[in-house]
Design an enzyme around this catalytic site. Structure first.
Site, PDB file in Angstrom:
ATOM      1  N   LYS A   1      70.912  -5.339  -0.169  1.00 16.86           N
ATOM      2  CA  LYS A   1      70.643  -6.727  -0.540  1.00 16.86           C
ATOM      3  C   LYS A   1      71.607  -7.655   0.184  1.00 16.86           C
ATOM      4  O   LYS A   1      72.724  -7.250   0.498  1.00 16.86           O
ATOM      5  CB  LYS A   1      70.855  -6.902  -2.060  1.00 16.86           C
ATOM      6  CG  LYS A   1      69.787  -6.290  -2.929  1.00 16.86           C
ATOM      7  CD  LYS A   1      70.088  -6.560  -4.401  1.00 16.86           C
ATOM      8  CE  LYS A   1      69.060  -5.913  -5.315  1.00 16.86           C
ATOM      9  NZ  LYS A   1      67.715  -6.465  -5.181  1.00 16.86           N
TER      10      LYS A   1
ATOM     11  N   ARG B   1      61.284   1.544 -10.073  1.00 15.79           N
ATOM     12  CA  ARG B   1      60.045   2.293 -10.324  1.00 15.79           C
ATOM     13  C   ARG B   1      60.230   3.791 -10.067  1.00 15.79           C
ATOM     14  O   ARG B   1      59.577   4.618 -10.686  1.00 15.79           O
ATOM     15  CB  ARG B   1      58.907   1.702  -9.484  1.00 15.79           C
ATOM     16  CG  ARG B   1      59.131   1.755  -8.006  1.00 15.79           C
ATOM     17  CD  ARG B   1      58.275   0.758  -7.235  1.00 15.79           C
ATOM     18  NE  ARG B   1      58.790  -0.612  -7.299  1.00 15.79           N
ATOM     19  CZ  ARG B   1      58.220  -1.661  -6.711  1.00 15.79           C
ATOM     20  NH1 ARG B   1      57.098  -1.513  -6.027  1.00 15.79           N
ATOM     21  NH2 ARG B   1      58.760  -2.863  -6.810  1.00 15.79           N
TER      22      ARG B   1
HETATM   23  N1  BES Z   1      66.643  -5.057  -9.611  1.00 20.05           N
HETATM   24  C1  BES Z   1      65.774  -5.670  -8.692  1.00 20.05           C
HETATM   25  C2  BES Z   1      64.926  -6.785  -9.301  1.00 20.05           C
HETATM   26  C3  BES Z   1      65.656  -7.988  -9.790  1.00 20.05           C
HETATM   27  C4  BES Z   1      65.776  -9.120  -9.007  1.00 20.05           C
HETATM   28  C5  BES Z   1      66.181  -8.012 -11.069  1.00 20.05           C
HETATM   29  C6  BES Z   1      66.436 -10.239  -9.482  1.00 20.05           C
HETATM   30  C7  BES Z   1      66.838  -9.143 -11.546  1.00 20.05           C
HETATM   31  C8  BES Z   1      66.969 -10.251 -10.763  1.00 20.05           C
HETATM   32  C9  BES Z   1      64.833  -4.633  -8.110  1.00 20.05           C
HETATM   33  O1  BES Z   1      65.326  -3.340  -8.024  1.00 20.05           O
HETATM   34  C10 BES Z   1      64.508  -5.052  -6.729  1.00 20.05           C
HETATM   35  O2  BES Z   1      65.386  -5.050  -5.913  1.00 20.05           O
HETATM   36  N2  BES Z   1      63.254  -5.393  -6.485  1.00 20.05           N
HETATM   37  C11 BES Z   1      62.814  -5.824  -5.220  1.00 20.05           C
HETATM   38  C12 BES Z   1      61.521  -5.123  -4.938  1.00 20.05           C
HETATM   39  C13 BES Z   1      61.070  -5.251  -3.501  1.00 20.05           C
HETATM   40  C14 BES Z   1      61.993  -4.504  -2.590  1.00 20.05           C
HETATM   41  C15 BES Z   1      59.665  -4.682  -3.413  1.00 20.05           C
HETATM   42  C16 BES Z   1      62.625  -7.324  -5.279  1.00 20.05           C
HETATM   43  O3  BES Z   1      62.232  -7.842  -6.325  1.00 20.05           O
HETATM   44  O4  BES Z   1      62.920  -7.985  -4.287  1.00 20.05           O
HETATM   45 MN    MN Z   2      66.416  -3.023  -6.201  1.00 17.14          MN
END
Ligand code: BES
Ligand code: MN
Ligand code: ZN
Length: 491
Positions: A267, A341
């Site tokens: 990230k 997931r």
């Molecule tokens: N933990 C994150 C989602 C999240 C984002 C929770 C902001 C709380 C606040 C999750 O694991 C994630 O990174 N999701 C990605 C999915 C994408 C790579 C398909 C996302 O939402 O960007």
């Molecule tokens: Mn994630």
């Protein structure tokens, strides 16, 4: 750990008002009629409440508002909190009023002259919910005086009994908030499992499956998320057996990513610290199990949480890797940041295989996309079962927790097709929260009633809410507790 200000139930005695210290709350109706304690306080303060009722500010006040009069004459109290409450009020209005009192008291001494007020238990719950601060990691101030909340009622023992189960739920909510607020260097997978194991003391059966156990069960997708971290991956299982021995349990499944760096699909730095809350789903499951055990719910409920940390390292999962789930389906991991997931699919499968539950509800801070769609007001609700889903939506509404149903459908599922494996772990940008839910649904058995709750937007927020200061909210504990009470509890 945050500590609840102790709540004591006492005899209602307006004659004692002059000597009361701290804050004292009395009630008036929106049309300006005072109850017995308010009349006494008005007399002691030489008509301060009467003058308030005549004021412009009072005319503008809404039901549930608190108007504070500082250092009232004729009393020891430092403030008189005048609660504007209609005689007939809803549980949510009473709760919100209680929360406002607790916010004003900020953990210091508060006496509520409840008398024989209707909904005094809900008001007390509101106080307990809002009486929260996460200051474990702040050096304590010198003058840390111990506060107390006193609820003065006509029949204190009756009110105390009515509050018992409500305050149990508040304790569950506080546990969830503590877990979600805790930084990831403190709340490791091991520490999380330890806090869950502590709940053996309140009658939960707890088991912790370690990496070797998970390997044997074939939970390769879950293990693939944690393999880059020095913290060992775990699955904790909490059983509450309060119902009939043979009744199939409700299964609650939570995403417990104690920190989500994104893994090799790292990230960006800005805001990454927020991913300390990525165990929010597991936090709600643990807090709900605590609430059910404390109030001795007459239901069988099992909570399962997948505890992992998503880190980049020399042995972290790479984008493009293919792993096999416990179910047997293979997954091409396109993006290691879509890890929730991968954790849930194995735990969901295990929950169904082992417990043959009557229904499954999973909770996860799963997608940023749900925040784009619903903001911080509502969790996303996905379900294959209208009946269970409607019961949940009703429970959430009655507990003042926002929840909004989202669609599922085959066309979304098709976005998960992989060239080389049974599926990939991301479905592209369109409908990101729905394709995540479709991924999970592939691990739900035919005919199994299931709800997926995407709580990424509601688990932790940057502003105060009605019931919590900024940070973790504990969203979901009250709704799930209510759903259990409404639908799974034997009378
Ligand atoms: N933990 C994150 C989602 C999240 C984002 C929770 C902001 C709380 C606040 C999750 O694991 C994630 O990174 N999701 C990605 C999915 C994408 C790579 C398909 C996302 O939402 O960007
Ligand atoms: Mn994630
Ligand atoms: Zn995540």
């Amino acid at each position: 750990m945050s500590s609840l200000t102790p709540i004591r139930f006492a005899e209602y005695d307006p004659q004692a008002l002059p000597e009361m210290t701290g804050r004292v709350a009395v009630m008036v109706t929106p049309d300006g009629s005072m109850d017995q304690a308010a009349r006494t306080a008005n007399r002691l303060s030489k008509g301060a409440i009467a003058r308030l009722i005549e004021s412009d500010g009072f005319r503008k006040a809404k039901a549930g508002d608190v108007i504070s009069l500082g250092w009232p004459a004729g009393m020891q109290a430092e403030a008189l909190d005048v609660l504007v409450l209609p005689r007939k009020l809803t549980p949510v209005e009473a709760r919100q009023a209680g929360a406002k009192l607790a916010k004003g008291a900020a953990g210091k001494r508060l006496t509520v002259m409840a008398g024989s007020m209707n909904k005094a238990a809900d008001l007390t719950l509101g106080i307990a919910l809002r009486d929260y601060g996460f200051d474990d990691h702040k050096t304590p101030a010198e003058d840390k005086s111990e506060g107390e909340v006193v609820i003065a009622a006509k029949v204190p023992s009756d009110l105390e009994a009515a509050c018992g189960p409500l305050l149990a739920v508040a304790e569950g909510v506080h546990m969830t908030r503590d877990l979600v607020n805790e930084p990831a260097n403190v709340l490791t997978t091991t520490e999380f499992a330890r806090r869950i194991e502590e709940m053996k003391g309140i009658g939960l059966e707890v088991e912790v499956l370690e990496e070797a156990d998970l390997e044997k069960l074939g939970m390769r997708t879950l293990l693939s998320v944690g393999q880059g971290s020095d913290s060992p991956s775990k699955v904790a299982v909490m059983q509450w057996k309060g119902g009939a021995g043979d009744a199939a349990p409700l299964a609650l499944v939570g995403k417990g990513v104690v920190f989500d760096t994104g893994g090799i699909s790292l990230k960006p730095a800005g805001g990454m610290e927020e991913m300390t809350m990525d165990m929010g789903g597991a936090g709600v499951v643990a807090g709900t199990m605590k609430a059910l055990a404390l109030r001795k719910a007459k239901a069988n409920v099992v909570g399962l949480v997948g505890l992992v940390e998503n880190m980049p390292s020399g042995n972290a999962t790479r984008p493009g890797d293919v792993v096999k789930s416990m179910k047997g389906d293979t997954v091409e991991i396109i993006n290691t940041d879509a890890e929730g997931r991968l954790v849930l699919c194995d735990v969901l499968w295990y929950a169904q295989e082992r417990f043959k539950p009557a229904g499954v509800i999973d909770l996860a801070t799963l997608t940023g996309a749900i925040i784009i769609g619903l903001g911080h007001e509502n969790a996303g609700v996905f379900s294959n079962d209208d009946d269970l889903c409607n019961a949940f939506l009703k429970a959430a509404h009655s507990e003042d927790e926002g929840a909004w149903r989202m669609p599922l459908g085959k066309a979304y599922d098709d976005q998960l097709k992989s060239r080389i494996a049974d599926m990939k772990n991301v479905g592209g940008r369109p409908a990101g929260s729905i394709t995540a839910a479709q991924f999970l649904q592939r691990f739900i058995k035919d005919g199994m009633p299931w709800i997926h709750l995407d709580i990424a937007g509601v688990a932790s927020v940057k502003t105060d809410t009605d019931y919590a200061p900024k940070g973790a909210t504990g969203w979901g504990v009250m709704a799930l507790n209510r759903l259990v009470a409404d639908r799974f509890e034997a009378e």
